[in-house]
Design an enzyme around this catalytic site. Structure first.
Site, PDB file in Angstrom:
ATOM      1  CE1 TYR A  59      -2.444   1.872  -7.555  1.00 19.48           C
ATOM      2  CE2 TYR A  59      -0.069   1.622  -7.122  1.00 19.48           C
ATOM      3  CZ  TYR A  59      -1.513   2.013  -6.724  1.00 19.48           C
ATOM      4  OH  TYR A  59      -1.727   2.038  -5.575  1.00 19.48           O
ATOM      5  N   GLY A  90       2.586  13.241  -1.772  1.00 21.44           N
ATOM      6  CA  GLY A  90       2.157  13.447  -3.155  1.00 21.44           C
ATOM      7  C   GLY A  90       3.334  13.526  -4.259  1.00 21.44           C
ATOM      8  CE1 TYR A 116       2.501   3.600  -0.998  1.00 23.28           C
ATOM      9  CE2 TYR A 116       3.865   4.853  -2.621  1.00 23.28           C
ATOM     10  CZ  TYR A 116       2.857   4.836  -1.249  1.00 23.28           C
ATOM     11  OH  TYR A 116       2.794   6.191  -0.595  1.00 23.28           O
ATOM     12  CB  CYS A 125      -1.957 -19.265 -11.528  1.00 27.03           C
ATOM     13  SG  CYS A 125      -2.859 -20.062 -12.727  1.00 27.03           S
ATOM     14  CD  GLU A 167       0.649  13.506   5.730  1.00 30.61           C
ATOM     15  OE1 GLU A 167       0.335  12.837   4.825  1.00 30.61           O
ATOM     16  OE2 GLU A 167       0.076  13.681   6.490  1.00 30.61           O
ATOM     17  N   PRO A 168       6.222  13.248   2.768  1.00 26.41           N
ATOM     18  CG  PRO A 168       8.467  13.608   2.922  1.00 26.41           C
ATOM     19  CD  PRO A 168       7.329  13.839   3.365  1.00 26.41           C
ATOM     20  N   GLY A 169       6.828  10.197   0.711  1.00 24.02           N
ATOM     21  CA  GLY A 169       7.118   8.731   0.853  1.00 24.02           C
ATOM     22  C   GLY A 169       7.857   8.313  -0.194  1.00 24.02           C
ATOM     23  NE  ARG A 170       4.539   7.778  -5.683  1.00 27.59           N
ATOM     24  CZ  ARG A 170       3.943   6.732  -5.902  1.00 27.59           C
ATOM     25  NH1 ARG A 170       4.411   5.743  -6.744  1.00 27.59           N
ATOM     26  NH2 ARG A 170       2.736   6.626  -5.452  1.00 27.59           N
TER      27      ARG A 170
END
Length: 427
Positions: free
Chosen positions: A331, A248, A386, A357, A288-291
């Site tokens: 978002y 997070g 993401y 479209c 749990e790092p990702g971003r």
């Protein structure tokens, strides 16, 4: 006018009026591999992982990279070599980890509210590190699958601490009205139920309050509640030795500093928030790092197709669409957009939009950018997380290629899809 970027990782810099990904001009990458194109800086990934890892160096810990942020196999392989574990939320993500290195399963945590029996079987057979259970029904199914396979998986309950976090409501996960986890007030009964089964081993407590959080205070409040829970569970005889603190930690998408120096300070602040409540517990911490690892390491290169005016509005239409990067549409997310070779002819206020479209197919609205003309190349920054992992084939659009750059070398780590690829499964 000399072009400049907001404070960025060393992987994205201007040299001689050209944006470079490490030592290769973005314009050269676009010519070689086409657009839209995802580009990643290998050096940035490696350095950000090392910085995050060092921030928790004083305690036993395992970084379990969040595969959903970016699941490219080459990037996962890089992370394995750095000693990373993995957080997965589907059987497909676990399959990716196993393809990269079957031994990596021993550092995998499996989260998610809707695990199926086949997914559980795969994870049990692979001897993953930990199942994060999110409901009583999931507990019952996992116990049944474990009994059938005659294996005893380690489990944690993902508890919901009801701690608010300032982030987009779609990626906030720690409140009682969210679908994730179990109420922390129900945990004692659920752990007792798990311990009463022959084929499950309660070994940890898991928590995750959301994504893209930049204020570390909620992390501290969460760990205070988790620490109290662990002490209570141990008093009841449970051998709780793992705490999964989730992920997070956010990044500065807008008007911020994503340099390595700034990230080092952010990671230290994060660890300073998480660790004090856990000091006396003697636990092994999972993260749990990702971003935070991959976000600033990637950019989406896209070329201007048309420029048009509708009344007072100016639209810059590029060849990437919301199917290639959905975060702004989904978002309302902000991404810096810069010219690969700025013309130095002043700025204008424009909407940067794609060809899909949908009115929601945009990357920026009323954004002041350097003047852009048809054929110009632009980079949408901080798209490593993401971005590709949320792409789709909407409007029957093939997904972009991915290129990993290290120094002066560029490697295609996912080829561009073709129409044949899209039509192949259909009858």
């Amino acid at each position: 006018m000399k072009p400049s970027l907001p404070s960025r990782p060393p992987g994205f810099v201007y040299k001689s009026n050209k944006l470079h990904v490490e030592k290769i001009a973005a314009s050269d990458l676009a010519r070689r591999f086409g657009t839209p194109l995802y580009t990643y800086s290998a050096t940035t990934i490696r350095e950000r992982f090392d910085i995050f890892n060092r921030a928790f160096g004083k305690v036993p810990h395992t970084i379990c990279y969040s595969v959903k942020a970016n699941s490219n196999l080459t990037i996962l392989k890089m992370l394995v070599k750095l000693g990373s574990g993995f957080d997965v939320v589907s059987g497909g993500e676990l399959e990716r980890v196993l393809v990269v290195d079957k031994k990596a399963a021993k550092k995998v945590v499996f989260s998610g509210v809707g695990k199926t029996a086949p997914e559980m079987d795969l994870a049990i057979k692979s001897d993953i590190l930990l199942f994060n259970i999110e409901s009583e029904s999931e507990l019952e199914l996992l116990a049944s699958r474990a009994s059938k396979l005659r294996k005893k998986p380690r489990i944690a309950f993902r508890v919901n601490p009801d701690v608010p976090a300032e982030t987009h409501p779609y990626i906030s996960t720690g409140l009682r009205e969210h679908k994730f986890g179990v109420p922390i007030t129900d945990a004692a009964l659920l752990y007792a139920q798990a311990a009463s089964t022959e084929w499950l081993e309660p070994a940890g407590v898991s928590v995750h309050i959301g994504s893209q959080i930049t204020d570390v205070a909620p992390f501290n409040a969460t760990m205070e509640r988790v620490a109290d829970l662990v002490r209570g569970l141990r008093a009841q005889g449970h051998n709780i030795r793992l705490i999964d603190g989730g992920g997070g930690l956010g990044i500065a998408y807008r008007d911020g500093d994503t340099s390595l120096k700034a990230f080092e300070a952010s990671a230290k602040n994060y660890s300073a928030a998480l660790l004090p409540p856990l000091n006396s517990l003697g636990i092994h911490l999972l993260l749990e790092p990702g971003r935070a690892i991959i976000g600033p390491a990637g950019a989406l290169l896209t070329r201007v197709v048309y420029s048009k005016k509708n009344g007072r509005k100016t639209f810059v239409i590029v060849d990437a669409g919301m199917n290639d990067l959905i975060r702004p549409a989904l978002y309302g997310a902000y991404h810096e957009i810069v010219a690969a070779e700025p013309r130095g002819t002043g700025a204008e206020t424009v909407d940067v939009v794609g060809p899909v479209c949908e009115t929601g197919d945009f990357f920026a609205r009323d954004r002041e950018l350097t003047h852009l003309e048809e054929g110009d190349l632009v980079a949408i920054l901080d798209a490593g997380a993401y971005g590709m992992s949320q792409t789709s084939n909407y409007n029957t659009r093939p997904r972009p290629a991915e290129v990993l750059v290290e120094g002066s070398r560029a490697k295609v780590v996912r080829r561009r899809e073709t129409i044949k690829d899209l039509l192949g499964p259909e009858r």
